[in-house]
Design an enzyme around this catalytic site. Structure first.
Site, short mmCIF file in Angstrom:
data_model
loop_
_atom_site.label_atom_id
_atom_site.label_comp_id
_atom_site.label_asym_id
_atom_site.label_seq_id
_atom_site.Cartn_x
_atom_site.Cartn_y
_atom_site.Cartn_z
N THR A 101 0.85 -1.18 0.00
CA THR A 101 0.00 0.00 0.00
C THR A 101 0.89 1.24 0.00
OG1 THR A 101 -0.14 0.35 2.40
CG2 THR A 101 -1.59 -1.33 1.44
N CYS A 102 0.27 2.41 0.13
CA CYS A 102 1.06 3.64 0.09
C CYS A 102 1.94 3.80 1.32
CB CYS A 102 0.14 4.85 -0.06
SG CYS A 102 -1.02 5.07 1.30
#
Length: 456
Positions: A49-50
């Site tokens: 994910t980020c």
């Protein structure tokens, strides 16, 4: 269960390291294939994910597994092993389960309680299934994590402990929770048309912006997003939203008109350079608010120093969320996680002994069949009714003799330290290890067939 997690997140590493370590979407499948090709691992999944990169694997050797997973994670990311090592964390067995369940509930998110992580966990499982690297353990684990996350959100007020990263970022731009008053009537530019960008566009539209431009490398995806937002019944239909899709080459022109810019693409380099933003500000008197949700970053961090620009990025969001108030419901969610970890461990230990129990019952059935065949040879004059009654009686005797020990051994195996009961059962009844292994392989094939059928 020999579950191993090796990863890094916003809690263990600075944003600069997370940026360099970010995995491109096309690299994830190759990483998974390399993991299962390594000797210690039989299953693998990656949650990227980020603000986190985590590699999950079923391994038969702990130290070799940690070494191989760390090396492969570095090889497929943009950072070297020496750079990653100080920031990597390792979880094993029940601690690994506890970690993923906490992540699924939003307890480990930058903004506590955010629900978007559930979609990312679902995507991680889907990629592992497509790559055929998720077997029984990881299928069970990730599906259970999704259920635990949904349970936490339905049974507690964890959602109130924080907002989604998009909402939290917009609140930082607005200077408070009243995003609607701040956004109403403004013109917005959203760069990217993926899940995060779509969420940002929808949130801005619901907050009341009047004009929206969506820029994307593939203009057709941007057009689909604007169509969804403006169609009858869509979030922008009621307030007369004007929305249009534009190519990435039009971003500089749109900057001169926009009041708010949100960017979240999968680009490996900067999408908005400082000089470009400075040039756009020189053509206008109004300030420009920018929200960068990408990892690695889309927007040049130098914009923090440009007068007239207000940039909120992952790094500043991490600083702001560190002081966010924690809701009392967080304790309830922690209780749910602990309860579910115990239940998952018990289920896995019980499942571990199932092939041995099946093999034992198969052996007993073979013994019954052999004795009935021998009886036919000794008493050939038995009629069908007599033979059926004798067969049924012998089967009942065997079933009754096996019932209590097989039920009890499953109960004992589900308790901590119960893994040895399967070995004891195999030894006591002299079960063929190949028969037990064949049952396990059949179960795994069935699991994968079920997973493929669900995807279809």
């Amino acid at each position: 269960m020999s579950l191993l997690v090796v990863g890094l997140s916003h809690r263990s590493a600075p944003v600069s390291v997370l940026e360099r370590a970010a995995l491109a979407p096309e690299a994830r499948g190759k990483l998974l294939q390399d993991v299962v090709s390594a000797e210690p691992a039989s299953e693998a999944a990656v949650l990227s994910t980020c603000n986190r990169i985590e590699l999950y694997a079923d391994v038969d050797k702990f130290h070799a597994g940690v070494a191989d997973l760390s090396t492969l994670l570095a090889r497929h990311s943009g950072a070297g092993l020496e750079e990653l090592t100080p920031y990597l964390y390792v979880h094993y067995e029940d601690r690994a389960v506890h970690h993923l369940f906490s992540v699924a509930c939003g307890l480990d998110s930058m903004v506590v309680g955010e629900g978007q992580i559930l979609g990312q966990i679902k995507d991680a499982l889907a990629v592992a299934q497509e790559q055929h690297t998720a077997g029984r353990l990881l299928n069970d684990l990730f599906q259970q994590a999704l259920r635990v996350g949904k349970r936490a959100h339905s049974e507690t007020g964890i959602d109130k402990a924080g907002q989604s990263l998009v909402t939290f970022g917009l609140e930082q731009l607005a200077g408070g929770p009243d995003v609607g008053s701040w956004a109403r009537g403004k013109r917005a530019l959203v760069i990217g048309a993926g899940s995060m960008s779509s969420l940002a566009a929808t949130t801005l539209v619901r907050a009341g912006i009047g004009d929206l431009a969506v820029a994307n490398r593939t203009v057709e995806r941007a057009e689909r997003l604007t169509q969804i937002l403006t169609e009858p019944g869509g979030p922008g239909a009621a307030n007369g939203l004007t929305a249009r899709a534009v190519p990435m080459t039009a971003v500089e022109d749109e900057l001169a008109r926009a009041d708010v810019v949100v960017s979240c693409t999968g680009a490996t380099g900067l999408v908005l350079a400082g000089l470009v933003v400075a040039a756009a500000l020189a053509e206008r008197e109004a300030p420009l608010a920018l929200l960068d949700l990408a990892m690695p970053r889309d927007i040049d961090a130098a914009i923090h120093r440009i007068e007239g620009a207000h940039l909120v990025d992952i790094e500043s969001l991490a600083d702001a969320s560190a002081d966010a108030p924690m809701a009392a419901d967080v304790d309830k969610v922690r209780g749910i996680v602990s309860e579910e970890v115990a239940a998952f461990g018990a289920a896995q230990r019980a499942a571990h002994i199932t092939p041995t129990v099946v093999a034992l019952r198969t052996m007993a059935a073979d013994v019954v069949a052999g004795e009935i065949a021998r009886l036919d040879g000794r008493l050939p004059d038995l009629d069908d009714k007599q033979r059926a009654e004798i067969t049924q009686t012998v089967r009942r005797v065997v079933d009754k003799l096996l019932h209590a020990p097989t039920v009890r051994v499953k109960q004992l195996a589900s308790e901590p330290g119960g893994a040895g009961y399967a070995d004891a059962l195999r030894e006591l009844f002299d079960l063929d290890p190949q028969t037990v292994a064949a049952v396990s392989r059949a179960d795994i094939r069935g699991d994968r067939h079920d997973a493929a059928r669900e995807r279809a």
